[in-house]
Design a protein around this motif. Sequence first.
Motif, PDB file in Angstrom:
ATOM      1  N   LEU A 155       0.824  -1.203   0.000  1.00 36.79           N
ATOM      2  CA  LEU A 155       0.000   0.000   0.000  1.00 36.79           C
ATOM      3  C   LEU A 155       0.859   1.254   0.000  1.00 36.79           C
ATOM      4  CD1 LEU A 155      -2.773  -1.118   2.522  1.00 36.79           C
ATOM      5  CD2 LEU A 155      -2.844  -1.144   0.014  1.00 36.79           C
ATOM      6  N   GLY A 156       2.000   1.198   0.687  1.00 32.64           N
ATOM      7  CA  GLY A 156       2.904   2.343   0.662  1.00 32.64           C
ATOM      8  C   GLY A 156       3.451   2.588  -0.732  1.00 32.64           C
ATOM      9  N   ALA A 157       3.807   1.515  -1.439  1.00 31.87           N
ATOM     10  CA  ALA A 157       4.290   1.650  -2.815  1.00 31.87           C
ATOM     11  C   ALA A 157       3.201   2.243  -3.698  1.00 31.87           C
ATOM     12  CB  ALA A 157       4.732   0.293  -3.344  1.00 31.87           C
ATOM     13  N   ALA A 158       1.957   1.812  -3.502  1.00 29.36           N
ATOM     14  CA  ALA A 158       0.841   2.339  -4.297  1.00 29.36           C
ATOM     15  C   ALA A 158       0.619   3.819  -4.012  1.00 29.36           C
ATOM     16  CB  ALA A 158      -0.425   1.537  -4.003  1.00 29.36           C
ATOM     17  N   LEU A 159       0.754   4.217  -2.767  1.00 30.52           N
ATOM     18  CA  LEU A 159       0.590   5.633  -2.438  1.00 30.52           C
ATOM     19  C   LEU A 159       1.680   6.478  -3.091  1.00 30.52           C
ATOM     20  CD1 LEU A 159      -0.386   7.291   0.866  1.00 30.52           C
ATOM     21  CD2 LEU A 159       1.757   7.984  -0.204  1.00 30.52           C
ATOM     22  N   MET A 160       2.910   5.978  -3.087  1.00 33.15           N
ATOM     23  CA  MET A 160       3.993   6.740  -3.697  1.00 33.15           C
ATOM     24  C   MET A 160       3.816   6.840  -5.204  1.00 33.15           C
ATOM     25  SD  MET A 160       5.735   7.861  -1.218  1.00 33.15           S
ATOM     26  CE  MET A 160       7.204   8.489  -2.041  1.00 33.15           C
ATOM     27  N   LEU A 161       3.347   5.771  -5.832  1.00 42.45           N
ATOM     28  CA  LEU A 161       3.082   5.814  -7.269  1.00 42.45           C
ATOM     29  C   LEU A 161       1.956   6.802  -7.563  1.00 42.45           C
ATOM     30  CD1 LEU A 161       4.198   4.493  -9.804  1.00 42.45           C
ATOM     31  CD2 LEU A 161       2.473   2.691  -9.561  1.00 42.45           C
ATOM     32  N   THR A 162       0.941   6.809  -6.714  1.00 44.17           N
ATOM     33  CA  THR A 162      -0.145   7.788  -6.844  1.00 44.17           C
ATOM     34  C   THR A 162       0.392   9.204  -6.732  1.00 44.17           C
ATOM     35  OG1 THR A 162      -1.764   6.234  -5.918  1.00 44.17           O
ATOM     36  CG2 THR A 162      -2.316   8.573  -5.830  1.00 44.17           C
ATOM     37  N   MET A 196       2.878  -2.884 -10.579  1.00 44.50           N
ATOM     38  CA  MET A 196       1.652  -2.106 -10.755  1.00 44.50           C
ATOM     39  C   MET A 196       1.644  -1.383 -12.089  1.00 44.50           C
ATOM     40  SD  MET A 196       1.211  -0.509  -6.915  1.00 44.50           S
ATOM     41  CE  MET A 196       1.018  -1.581  -5.483  1.00 44.50           C
ATOM     42  N   ILE A 197       2.810  -0.911 -12.502  1.00 41.75           N
ATOM     43  CA  ILE A 197       2.906  -0.226 -13.795  1.00 41.75           C
ATOM     44  C   ILE A 197       2.712  -1.215 -14.941  1.00 41.75           C
ATOM     45  CG2 ILE A 197       4.507   1.002 -15.327  1.00 41.75           C
ATOM     46  CD1 ILE A 197       5.735   2.246 -12.776  1.00 41.75           C
ATOM     47  N   GLU A 198       3.365  -2.351 -14.857  1.00 37.80           N
ATOM     48  CA  GLU A 198       3.290  -3.353 -15.923  1.00 37.80           C
ATOM     49  C   GLU A 198       1.867  -3.880 -16.130  1.00 37.80           C
ATOM     50  OE1 GLU A 198       5.424  -4.142 -18.042  1.00 37.80           O
ATOM     51  OE2 GLU A 198       7.421  -3.697 -17.239  1.00 37.80           O
TER      52      GLU A 198
END
Length: 545
Positions: free
Chosen positions: A77-84, A116-118
Amino acid sequence: MPDLPDLNMERAERAVRIFNRLRIPDVPGTPLLVDAAGEWFRDIVRALHGSMDPVTRARMIRELFILVPKKNAKTTLGAALMLTSVLMNDRPNGEFLIVAPTKEVAQLAYDQCSGMIELDRGLRRRFHIQTHLKKVTYRDTGATLQIKSFSPDVMTGVKPSGILVDEEHVLAEKSDAIRVMGQIRGGMVSQPEAFLMIITTQSEKPPRGVFRSDLTKARAIRDGSVQGHTLPILYELPHDLQKASVLPGEAAPWEDPACWHMVLPNAGRSITVERLVEDYHEAKASGVEELTRWASQHLNVEIGLALRNDRWAGADYWSQQAEKGLTLKELLARSEVTVAGIDGGGLDDLLSLSVLGRDSVTAEWLHWQKSWVFEGVLELRKREASQLVDFAKGGDLVILKEPGLDIIELADVLKDVDRSGTLAMVGLDPMGVGAIVDALAERGISGSRVVGVPQGWTLSGAIKTTERKLADGTLLHADQPIMSWAVSNAKVEPRGNAIIITKQAAGYLKIDPLMSLLNAVALMSKNPQAKPTMSGFMRRGLLSV
């Protein structure tokens, strides 16, 4: 999550929409976060991105401190927040970082981001992935998201628009952690929209260093005692449930599974209470050391003492015998007689003083300590440096620059104790104490009042006496963190019919404060009487001027 009425809800909901469209790459079916993530983390996404003023670009929330147990998908979830955040950013060439404590955690964070990008055709076109650098670049703005390991070299000169620090409790064990976190915070100053998010579990050891400082600050803001620009999200049990009942055969309040849901925001998704129950029984069967470690990681129970299987038995009762606020002045006022124990050797040791008093009313034993150490030890013992600095901030330890000052200050403390008219004896390890004996003599403490306390197996009686006094509630201590640390460091070795606690058994860990207490106990066990003096009679109100 507190009420945040001034959020820019348009911006907040846009961030949530982006977040919801990302997929989890390492779960069967690669579900969307709109289905797989709990509302608790969407609230965090809203708060962070909705707190930025669209005119000044300054964030109302500059830091987030999130304390959440393991297996609640915090890295994902932290990775998703940073990507957001990269996708929400409009600063050209903005720099976003995820800082991990180990290469393994860094790799996991990167795999989540790149995965998530792929999994999204649109994102694949708009991002350039550089696996060898653990870096992704958003082509539209040139903004980058890079995963880095925690070190001063890596953090020097960074000016991040956003940074996520993962597992700060692990980073805090590094000797340079405070300096690196200072570099991170300093690099944010030039960018008004910059943010720092710390997401971590509780420590497997008593909190220390920068983790302890940030946790204390977050709790203070949560409780309303101070204000700040940090949003604290702390999943921890109420204080009465966190009490560490480690008595044999007695379960601690936190061991009741009925309360575990309080600290599992992602329950029903990445973790379930039922699964934790199985793990709990396995941990409990492995012994108290594994159980306390498990509780710190899966329930965020703060560990007061590191209880190993080879621990000293007195450690089981240490926490319950704390008398908060007990000072040396109060100890002297309450005691009919006092003794002092001293321990310390070379320049690599702590010079420790324990004052042990016998209460004139209850006959309870009252304990207070102070220690001294040379600043060079912080370099020699880097893994314990942050812990020692914490003790110094709390006033229980003095870090000195010049050899000899420690003995002078110790002798001055005992001079004050002697003035109370209660001091019967001072006991110390007979080896290498000439300078201490001389300093005490200069202050009128000499002769039969300064005695050598034999070490090794001959201290077995003092060790067992201390255990019994703690267990039956007749030894109270000043609740000083340095003593809890020393007690938890102590390892017991059997020697025939005796038991010993030695510095060799403790290894790199320090037990000097505990050894000074044992020296004092050896003297108090002789039932000493204070030498009647003018000051002693006046202190008790038996003589007036």
